[in-house]
Design a protein around this motif. Structure first.
Motif, PDB file in Angstrom:
ATOM      1  N   TRP A  81      -3.685  -7.688 -10.702  1.00 34.16           N
ATOM      2  CA  TRP A  81      -3.997  -6.387 -10.111  1.00 34.16           C
ATOM      3  C   TRP A  81      -2.838  -5.417 -10.156  1.00 34.16           C
ATOM      4  O   TRP A  81      -2.954  -4.274  -9.741  1.00 34.16           O
ATOM      5  N   ARG A  82      -1.688  -5.868 -10.622  1.00 33.40           N
ATOM      6  CA  ARG A  82      -0.524  -4.978 -10.655  1.00 33.40           C
ATOM      7  C   ARG A  82      -0.735  -3.896 -11.704  1.00 33.40           C
ATOM      8  O   ARG A  82      -1.172  -4.174 -12.806  1.00 33.40           O
ATOM      9  N   PRO A  83      -0.441  -2.643 -11.380  1.00 30.66           N
ATOM     10  CA  PRO A  83      -0.600  -1.577 -12.350  1.00 30.66           C
ATOM     11  C   PRO A  83       0.181  -1.875 -13.631  1.00 30.66           C
ATOM     12  O   PRO A  83       1.349  -2.259 -13.589  1.00 30.66           O
ATOM     13  N   GLY A  84      -0.497  -1.716 -14.763  1.00 31.18           N
ATOM     14  CA  GLY A  84       0.139  -1.964 -16.044  1.00 31.18           C
ATOM     15  C   GLY A  84       0.194  -3.421 -16.436  1.00 31.18           C
ATOM     16  O   GLY A  84       0.829  -3.781 -17.415  1.00 31.18           O
ATOM     17  N   VAL A 106       0.837  -1.204   0.000  1.00 25.97           N
ATOM     18  CA  VAL A 106       0.000   0.000   0.000  1.00 25.97           C
ATOM     19  C   VAL A 106       0.872   1.254   0.000  1.00 25.97           C
ATOM     20  O   VAL A 106       0.590   2.222  -0.723  1.00 25.97           O
ATOM     21  N   GLU A 107       1.923   1.252   0.795  1.00 26.22           N
ATOM     22  CA  GLU A 107       2.793   2.428   0.874  1.00 26.22           C
ATOM     23  C   GLU A 107       3.413   2.748  -0.477  1.00 26.22           C
ATOM     24  O   GLU A 107       3.479   3.914  -0.891  1.00 26.22           O
ATOM     25  N   THR A 142       2.243   2.049  -3.459  1.00 25.97           N
ATOM     26  CA  THR A 142       1.223   2.558  -4.377  1.00 25.97           C
ATOM     27  C   THR A 142       0.857   3.999  -4.055  1.00 25.97           C
ATOM     28  O   THR A 142       0.738   4.843  -4.954  1.00 25.97           O
ATOM     29  N   VAL A 143       0.657   4.307  -2.780  1.00 22.73           N
ATOM     30  CA  VAL A 143       0.277   5.666  -2.379  1.00 22.73           C
ATOM     31  C   VAL A 143       1.408   6.643  -2.679  1.00 22.73           C
ATOM     32  O   VAL A 143       1.180   7.752  -3.181  1.00 22.73           O
ATOM     33  N   ARG A 144       2.626   6.247  -2.390  1.00 16.85           N
ATOM     34  CA  ARG A 144       3.766   7.139  -2.643  1.00 16.85           C
ATOM     35  C   ARG A 144       3.925   7.406  -4.134  1.00 16.85           C
ATOM     36  O   ARG A 144       4.236   8.536  -4.543  1.00 16.85           O
ATOM     37  N   ALA A 145       3.724   6.368  -4.966  1.00 17.67           N
ATOM     38  CA  ALA A 145       3.854   6.555  -6.411  1.00 17.67           C
ATOM     39  C   ALA A 145       2.758   7.456  -6.970  1.00 17.67           C
ATOM     40  O   ALA A 145       2.971   8.155  -7.963  1.00 17.67           O
ATOM     41  N   ALA A 146       1.584   7.450  -6.350  1.00 18.25           N
ATOM     42  CA  ALA A 146       0.476   8.274  -6.839  1.00 18.25           C
ATOM     43  C   ALA A 146       0.704   9.752  -6.586  1.00 18.25           C
ATOM     44  O   ALA A 146       0.107  10.608  -7.253  1.00 18.25           O
ATOM     45  N   GLY A 147       1.560  10.087  -5.615  1.00 18.85           N
ATOM     46  CA  GLY A 147       1.816  11.485  -5.313  1.00 18.85           C
ATOM     47  C   GLY A 147       0.681  12.134  -4.535  1.00 18.85           C
ATOM     48  O   GLY A 147      -0.246  11.455  -4.067  1.00 18.85           O
ATOM     49  N   PRO A 186      -8.967   5.156  -2.905  1.00 17.81           N
ATOM     50  CA  PRO A 186      -9.095   4.648  -4.276  1.00 17.81           C
ATOM     51  C   PRO A 186      -7.765   4.607  -5.023  1.00 17.81           C
ATOM     52  O   PRO A 186      -7.515   3.675  -5.794  1.00 17.81           O
ATOM     53  N   LEU A 187      -6.905   5.616  -4.817  1.00 19.79           N
ATOM     54  CA  LEU A 187      -5.595   5.596  -5.465  1.00 19.79           C
ATOM     55  C   LEU A 187      -4.758   4.415  -4.984  1.00 19.79           C
ATOM     56  O   LEU A 187      -3.930   3.877  -5.723  1.00 19.79           O
ATOM     57  N   ALA A 188      -4.964   4.023  -3.731  1.00 21.09           N
ATOM     58  CA  ALA A 188      -4.210   2.899  -3.161  1.00 21.09           C
ATOM     59  C   ALA A 188      -4.822   1.554  -3.524  1.00 21.09           C
ATOM     60  O   ALA A 188      -4.292   0.520  -3.092  1.00 21.09           O
ATOM     61  N   GLY A 189      -5.907   1.552  -4.311  1.00 18.81           N
ATOM     62  CA  GLY A 189      -6.645   0.326  -4.606  1.00 18.81           C
ATOM     63  C   GLY A 189      -5.800  -0.845  -5.096  1.00 18.81           C
ATOM     64  O   GLY A 189      -5.850  -1.938  -4.516  1.00 18.81           O
TER      65      GLY A 189
END
Length: 260
Positions: A254-257, A145-146, A148-153, A177-180
């Motif tokens: 579920w991995r982004p991309g 989670v950390e 994903t949240v950090r990458a979202a800015g 939702p960004l951390a989904g």
């Protein structure tokens, strides 16, 4: 890439796959249904699933806030917290079990107070299984989670704030939702680690059938000449292997991309 690199790469694949192939080869397919439906097997399976679900829920309640705190902290604080979270990943599981005993045992730092104030004794109970599983599985959720949240800015959160959203609304409608993707992947990995936990559970919770004997402990017991038969242990090992592969496939999806 130099062709010589292919040789150690092939050996590495063999190191990873050959033990699993040997496990599958030992499965007695004619009795696998009976092995997996034996009473002691179902008890271990039920206990693993129930405690794994509860431990994952505990990790969600505690881990998601911690992950967001790390993602939004200053680099020095985030580095310190991330290092602390990573400790259970590199700590030998047996050491984790001893640490839990020293904390929550009858003479432990918190255990003696719980015993004196509430008559609560956690070691060698089903609750101890959940605590041990949560201890070793929490880092998987927090780090997923950390990251994903950090990458979202923070730009979307800043936009929400300029539009008048409260901090709680921003957290609920924007940050979560960004951390989904990381939340889903972390939850699945957390559950997988929980049901596969052995060392800390064995020391802190024991190996009582129907109470603390999860699937890993049932497998260990079988290969030490007690409890379930080795055929059941092999069947349980195959079940854990299949579950692990399924979990990895799910996390990959579920991995982004991943669609690309």
């Amino acid at each position: 890439m130099p062709p010589i690199v292919l040789v150690p790469a092939a050996l590495a694949v063999g190191v990873l796959l050959l033990p699993l192939a040997a496990l599958v080869a030992r499965v007695d397919w004619s009795t696998i249904v009976a092995d997996l439906t034996a009473p002691e097997t179902l008890d271990a399976l039920r206990l693993s699933i129930v405690t794994g679900v509860v431990a994952t829920a505990v990790c969600l309640v505690l881990g998601v806030p911690l992950a967001i705190v790390i993602a939004r902290a200053t680099p020095r604080v985030a580095g310190l917290l991330r290092a602390l979270v990573t400790v259970p990943l590199v700590l030998p599981p047996m050491v984790g079990g001893i640490a839990l005993l020293f904390l929550l045992g009858r003479t432990g730092l918190a255990g003696q107070w719980l015993d004196a104030a509430f008559g609560l004794r956690l070691p060698f109970t089903t609750a101890a299984v959940v605590i041990a599983q949560a201890f070793v599985a929490l880092p998987f959720l927090v780090l997923s989670v950390e990251g994903t949240v950090r990458a979202a800015g923070t730009r979307y959160e800043q936009v929400a704030a300029t539009l008048g959203a409260s901090r709680w609304t921003t957290f609920r409608r924007v940050t979560l939702p960004l951390a989904g993707p990381g939340l889903v992947a972390g939850t699945v990995l957390c559950f997988a680690r929980a049901i596969g936990e052995f060392g800390a559970t064995a020391l802190f919770a024991g190996n009582a059938e129907g109470t603390t004997r999860t699937m890993p402990l049932a497998i260990y017991t079988a290969f030490n000449g007690a409890g379930v038969g080795q055929g059941t242990a092999v069947a349980l090992s195959l079940l854990l292997l299949v579950a692990s592969i399924a979990i990895l496939v799910l996390v990959r999806g579920w991995r982004p991309g991943s669609a690309s």
